[in-house]
Structure formats: structure tokens, C-alpha cells
Write an enzyme that holds these catalytic residues in place. Sequence first.
Site, PDB file in Angstrom:
ATOM      1  N   ARG A  49       0.861  -1.181   0.000  1.00  0.00           N
ATOM      2  CA  ARG A  49       0.000   0.000   0.000  1.00  0.00           C
ATOM      3  C   ARG A  49       0.897   1.230   0.000  1.00  0.00           C
ATOM      4  O   ARG A  49       2.108   1.147   0.157  1.00  0.00           O
ATOM      5  CB  ARG A  49      -0.996   0.020   1.169  1.00  0.00           C
ATOM      6  N   GLY A  50       0.274   2.384  -0.247  1.00  0.00           N
ATOM      7  CA  GLY A  50       1.019   3.610  -0.475  1.00  0.00           C
ATOM      8  C   GLY A  50       1.116   3.856  -1.967  1.00  0.00           C
ATOM      9  O   GLY A  50       1.520   2.972  -2.731  1.00  0.00           O
ATOM     10  N   ALA A  51       0.750   5.060  -2.392  1.00  0.00           N
ATOM     11  CA  ALA A  51       0.616   5.329  -3.828  1.00  0.00           C
ATOM     12  C   ALA A  51       1.870   4.993  -4.636  1.00  0.00           C
ATOM     13  O   ALA A  51       1.782   4.299  -5.660  1.00  0.00           O
ATOM     14  CB  ALA A  51       0.203   6.782  -4.045  1.00  0.00           C
ATOM     15  N   ARG A  91      -7.179  -0.605  -7.055  1.00  0.00           N
ATOM     16  CA  ARG A  91      -7.547   0.449  -6.110  1.00  0.00           C
ATOM     17  C   ARG A  91      -7.767   1.734  -6.901  1.00  0.00           C
ATOM     18  O   ARG A  91      -6.877   2.145  -7.653  1.00  0.00           O
ATOM     19  CB  ARG A  91      -6.471   0.651  -5.026  1.00  0.00           C
ATOM     20  N   GLN A 198      -2.128   2.115  10.095  1.00  0.00           N
ATOM     21  CA  GLN A 198      -0.851   2.198   9.383  1.00  0.00           C
ATOM     22  C   GLN A 198       0.184   2.996  10.160  1.00  0.00           C
ATOM     23  O   GLN A 198       1.383   2.728  10.065  1.00  0.00           O
ATOM     24  CB  GLN A 198      -1.057   2.819   8.006  1.00  0.00           C
ATOM     25  N   ASP A 239      -2.290  10.241  -2.077  1.00  0.00           N
ATOM     26  CA  ASP A 239      -2.537   9.284  -3.159  1.00  0.00           C
ATOM     27  C   ASP A 239      -2.938   9.971  -4.456  1.00  0.00           C
ATOM     28  O   ASP A 239      -2.861   9.364  -5.514  1.00  0.00           O
ATOM     29  CB  ASP A 239      -3.633   8.306  -2.739  1.00  0.00           C
ATOM     30  N   ASN A 249      -5.860  11.921   0.682  1.00  0.00           N
ATOM     31  CA  ASN A 249      -4.948  11.109   1.487  1.00  0.00           C
ATOM     32  C   ASN A 249      -5.777  10.261   2.444  1.00  0.00           C
ATOM     33  O   ASN A 249      -7.018  10.330   2.443  1.00  0.00           O
ATOM     34  CB  ASN A 249      -3.951  11.990   2.246  1.00  0.00           C
ATOM     35  N   LYS A 250      -5.104   9.473   3.240  1.00  0.00           N
ATOM     36  CA  LYS A 250      -5.789   8.554   4.137  1.00  0.00           C
ATOM     37  C   LYS A 250      -6.864   9.271   4.955  1.00  0.00           C
ATOM     38  O   LYS A 250      -6.688  10.402   5.387  1.00  0.00           O
ATOM     39  CB  LYS A 250      -4.772   7.908   5.071  1.00  0.00           C
TER      40      LYS A 250
END
Length: 353
Positions: A49-51, A91, A198, A239, A249-250
Site C-alpha cells: 500500500r502507499g501510492a 484500487r 498504518q 494518493d 490522502n488517508k
Amino acid sequence: MLFRSVDTMYWADDALYLLDQRLLPNEVSYLKCGSAEEISAGIQNMVVRGAPAIGVAAAYGVTRAVRDSCNEAGVNWDLVSKKISILRASRPTAVNLMWAIDRMMSLVDQFRFSPTHLVVDAFLREAQAIESEDISINQRIGDHGATLCRDDMHILTYCNAGALATAGYGTALGVIRSAFRDFKNISVYACETRPYLQGARLTAWELMEDQIPVTLMADNMVGYAMDQGLIDMVVVGTDRVAANGDVANKIGTYTVATMAKRHNVPFYVACPVSTIDFSTASGDLIPIEQRAPDELTGYQDKQWAPSRVRVLNPSFDVTPSELVTGLITEYGIVPSTSDGVQHIRSLLSGELG
């Protein structure tokens, strides 16, 4: 100095091995993904995960799609296209996934009629280039961001935008790593980042591995910490950045940015320019991924909510550009505004021209 406690992924024996981030911090284990479909599932299921990391994984997914579509007559490009569609759907919010796939597919016209071994080699080299470039880009982001820092600074970060979210070094944590290298007594406050934790599981572990002082706190403590003067600056990843400077973002980032504005704390977003989506006019148009209810009602085998309760679980929110002090990119620091984004676009046009 390159901080890299652990590889986020590696390619070996025609397969992509993904560090299974669902198991951290308790276990360091790699999941073998031997097909484009398995790489897509790894992205969708939060193994990776993470762009930026998603983009790199997707690039290797395209390589695997091409390899799996070879036959005696050559490459079955229709089959490649079907596999690419699966990767694209992994995603929806992280624009780096689409960017990496598009970059990989730009090779098709050049190698459409080439021998299969040349096609496969070319796609693998391009995926490896994307991975290598990501590490270099993150180091440049970190060095630009470090110019905003000073001795004895307390930096708050949200979610995980570190080496684990990239090919190495990190975006937001890249800024922190460079600042820790250049200044004395740099320390970090990491929010736990509900509901997938996270920050608690990944950011705290990653910083402790590199011996960078970190204090973990719950997401709802941000206002308290800022009111007490504990936070000097916020730096997060993203992202997707819209053309007007809005940032996805998250989930919970919008709340942190609002608190930062209220307490006059600078709020920066660290991102490679590949995360800027020039085709999306504003944050209102960014698709927001909705995650499974069980990610909110518990974690792994622990359940704390009543069964069958209705759940709202968006994975991201959008922070309006007016709450963002600036974007820290590999090209430097620019305002998170239409003009700032346009400046980046002009730089890219000049570089490509």
C-alpha cells in the site's frame, strides 16, 4: 544516506515478492505473486500500500501480464489488455497505479512486433527503472523538505508515507529522514491512523528501525497536541493531488489539516509529481475507495463492534487546497494551488520538450 530497513518488494525468478504489510510489525514475511492477477490481489488486499509502492507493483504487474500472454506466435496483446484491466481496478484512488500502467503500456507500439524475449526484457527493464527512479525521487523530496526544518523540531505525520509506502526512503518520512540527517533533536509524532492502523503498525515500526525518535498517539489527540504546542509542522503523503491543489490522502487527513490551520501549524504534503492528476479539476472529482466493513469492526482476529452493525469506511478523504501550506515535490516546494500545480506542469512540459 539511504535509509532502507527492509525492501517493500523485490523481483526474483519471474515473480514479484511483496512484503506483507498486513503482518507488520509482528512478522516480516514476503508473499510471492507469480501473475498479474496475484499482484492485483496484493494491491487490493493491502499486502502492499502507499501510492508510489502501488505504482511500482503495478509496473511489475504489467511485466507479468506480458510474460503470461506470450505464445509461439508472439504476445497476445488482447490478453495483456484484459490483465491490465484487472490491475487498473485494484484500487481507484491512487493515481500512481494508473500512471505506472500507462507508462508501461507506452512501450506497446515500439515492441508490438518484436520477438517475445525482447518484449519481456523491455517491460522488465522499464518496471525496474520505475522502481529505481522512485527511490531517487523520494530522496530529492526529502532533501527539499528538509529545508523547512530546524533543530529541535517536532513533526507530526499521519498514516504511513515512508519506505514501506514507496520503493524506498519515503515521501513524508523521506522529509523526516533528511531532516534527521541534517538537524539535531528531530522527533516525530505519529498518529495511529484508524481504522487500519498504518501509523501505529508501520510508521512507528519503520522510524524505530531507523532509530528516529517517535511518539505514537491516537488520531483524536491531534487537537490537544497542537493546543499544547507539541507540534511544529505536519507532513503527510498523498494518493492523488487534483489540478487545483486539493489533496486526497488517508481518511482523517482532512481533520489533521483543519486542526493545523486552527493552530497555525504548517501543513505540508510530500509527493512525487506522478501523484498529481492534471486531468482531475478538483478534489470533488477524485474517486474515494470504500473499504470492507470488517476493517472497521476489528483487526485480524480481534472484533470489538457488534456483528451486523452498519459501517461507513471510506479509505480516503480530500483536504481542500486552502488548508495545505505547500507541496514538497522532487522539483521543489510549490503552493498547493492551481498556479502551483500549473508550475509543475510547465516544468514537466519543458523537461519532456
